[in-house]
Enzyme design. Structure first.
Site, PDB file in Angstrom:
ATOM      1  N   LYS A 111      74.456  45.939  35.429  1.00  0.00           N
ATOM      2  CA  LYS A 111      75.806  45.395  35.541  1.00  0.00           C
ATOM      3  C   LYS A 111      75.859  44.424  36.715  1.00  0.00           C
ATOM      4  O   LYS A 111      75.829  44.834  37.869  1.00  0.00           O
ATOM      5  CB  LYS A 111      76.861  46.479  35.748  1.00  0.00           C
ATOM      6  CG  LYS A 111      78.291  45.934  35.536  1.00  0.00           C
ATOM      7  CD  LYS A 111      79.373  46.817  36.128  1.00  0.00           C
ATOM      8  CE  LYS A 111      79.704  46.450  37.552  1.00  0.00           C
ATOM      9  NZ  LYS A 111      80.301  45.083  37.696  1.00  0.00           N
ATOM     10  N   CYS A 136      75.089  41.575  53.904  1.00  0.00           N
ATOM     11  CA  CYS A 136      75.132  42.892  54.532  1.00  0.00           C
ATOM     12  C   CYS A 136      74.366  42.930  55.839  1.00  0.00           C
ATOM     13  O   CYS A 136      74.718  43.672  56.752  1.00  0.00           O
ATOM     14  CB  CYS A 136      74.589  43.934  53.567  1.00  0.00           C
ATOM     15  SG  CYS A 136      72.957  43.521  52.894  1.00  0.00           S
TER      16      CYS A 136
END
Length: 504
Positions: free
Chosen positions: A193, A304
């Protein structure tokens, strides 16, 4: 003149997307679609299906059949090795197209993705080449009997099963590779996904996988947002493992959802990575520009591992701030297909409002705004652009020093002693990365061991496909890259065989 990117769709051959289930491309069961609007202009770039719970179920069951009944998990090592190398070469052949699709997904400039390894096609291809090398290298052991007797004890590594791989929007090229390469090398099947904010790059990468000869059902793709698509995937009882890169909040939800069937989980979550700059740094100005570059260049701090906290010794504090401010002023925005554009917009208006809120509260808390702090205007007014922002005189307890802002905001915290710097660096819920600038080799090694972070860069920082990458504390579970990533997609089995005359 208002910026427009619509002409670039034809340049890269972008068309509306579809789901891939058991080797067939199709629409969602109920016909629902998601319209992707480009973060630099707000223009509609294209549409793709919103997979329903039944679509996800079809995809997972296809992956289950491909694992339980198909040949991929038990394929010869040479089959997997050759396919992964063949696919890596296909990625390189389509590099320009894939960089263009990424620019249409999330606005990362071509000048950045073509030259900065971690966001480019070459990194993704190298990850597949690297993991192809593990296919015939990781095995088990043969062990002598512990309590005596005539038997043979062996261990084997076997593919873990059906993997739900959930990607973020900020680096679809690299993150696709970091999840798919070790999973396929190990013999797993996958339901993928992509983020709803960066699906078109991933869909083309999957098309190239089928061109490389991957059997039907081994990789399936469901597109759509976290609800309903992502939720249906992480809670599906036939999924054996979830691999996710994204926010800490979603990571916690995945851990909760995995409990029902004790799914294996790999999480690469957020960070508030510190850079420690000492007076004996080889080049304080370069340390400042490198740190500010992770916060502003390419992704506008939407990474991140961006080093968004700078812990700087008082003796070089002003020097660091001056160099960082100069770097901030050099960043240019605009059309991501133009060579002069150096950085991207924020991914959507929700993130734009969130970052501006952090900046406002940082000023209210008493931090000194050195530069930036506002949206870009003029031709860029329709986009989600925020000027590179530096806060000085930040207390490590302030919100802007503790929360992952995910935008072009650097918090600079002063220190005077080494122990104080380590305490400040480790005083965080996160532990993904850290930077350390010093010419003292003993200090570098000493502090690299003391810092609670998954990756520590000394006088520089980079990510490479053969090295494990992941975080301590709330920055995640497990590692991506290298042998540890391959093993994370396997289960360890023990076999005991009696050595009797009948068996011989």
């Amino acid at each position: 003149m208002t910026l427009s990117l619509l002409a670039h769709r034809d340049e890269v051959g972008l068309t509306n997307g579809q789901l891939l289930v058991d080797g067939k491309w199709r629409a969602a069961a109920d016909g629902a679609t998601w319209t992707h609007r480009h973060p630099a202009t707000g223009e509609s770039i294209g549409e793709f299906p919103v997979a329903t719970e039944s679509d996800v179920d079809d995809a997972v069951r296809a992956a289950r059949r491909a694992f339980d009944e198909g040949s991929w998990p038990n394929s010869r090592a040479t089959t997997r090795i050759q396919l992964l190398h063949r696919y890596a070469n296909l990625l390189r052949e389509h590099a320009e197209e894939l960089r263009g699709r990424q620019a249409l997904d999330n606005g990362v400039p071509l000048s950045f993705s073509a030259n900065i390894y971690a966001t480019g096609v070459e990194a993704a291809a190298d990850v597949f080449d690297h993991h192809a090398g593990w296919v015939d290298k990781v095995g088990g052991q043969t062990l002598p009997p512990y309590q005596g007797g005539d038997h043979l004890a062996m261990t084997f590594r076997e593919p873990i099963g059906v993997v739900a791989a959930i990607l973020p929007w900020n680096a679809p090229l690299l993150l696709f590779a970091q999840k798919l390469a070790p999973a396929l090398a190990a013999g797993c099947t996958v339901v993928l996904k992509p983020s709803e904010f960066a699906s078109f790059t991933v869909l083309r990468m999957v098309e190239l996988l089928t061109e490389a000869g991957l059997p039907d059902g081994v990789v399936n793709v469901v597109t759509g947002p976290g609800s309903p698509t992502g939720e249906a995937l992480i809670t599906h009882p036939l999924v054996d493992k979830v691999s996710f890169t994204g926010s800490r909040a979603v990571g916690k939800r995945i851990v909760e959802a995995s409990a029902g069937t004790l799914k294996r989980v790999s999480l690469e979550l957020g960070g508030k990575s510190p850079t420690l700059v000492f007076p004996d740094a080889p080049d304080v100005g370069m340390a400042a520009m490198t740190t500010m570059g992770t916060v502003t260049m390419g992704l506008s701090g939407q990474a991140c591992v961006a080093h968004t906290r700078a812990l700087v010794h008082q003796d070089v504090y002003d020097q660091f701030l001056a160099a960082a401010e100069m770097m901030a002023g050099a960043v240019s925005y605009g059309d991501p297909f133009e060579p002069a554009t150096m950085s991207s917009p924020l991914i959507n208006t929700r993130q734009l409002d969130r970052v501006l809120g952090f900046i406002e509260r940082g000023q209210e808390a008493g931090a000194r705004l050195v530069c930036g702090g506002e949206r870009a205007g003029g031709d860029l007014a329709a986009g989600n652009f925020v000027r590179p922002t530096i806060f000085a005189d930040v207390d490590n307890g302030m919100e802007i020093a503790r929360e992952e802002i995910f935008g072009p905001v650097l918090a600079v915290v002063p220190f005077t002693e080494e122990d104080e710097a380590v305490r400040l660096a480790n005083d965080t819920d996160y532990g993904l990365g850290a930077g350390l600038y010093t010419a003292d080799g003993r200090r570098a090694f000493r502090l690299a061991r003391r810092l609670r972070a998954g990756t520590v860069g000394i006088n520089g920082f980079q990510i490479e496909p053969h090295l494990p990458f992941g975080g301590f504390k709330q920055s995640g579970l497990g590692r991506e890259g290298g042998q540890s990533a391959f093993e994370a997609y396997t289960e360890l089995k023990t076999v005991l065989m009696p050595l009797t005359d009948e068996m011989m």
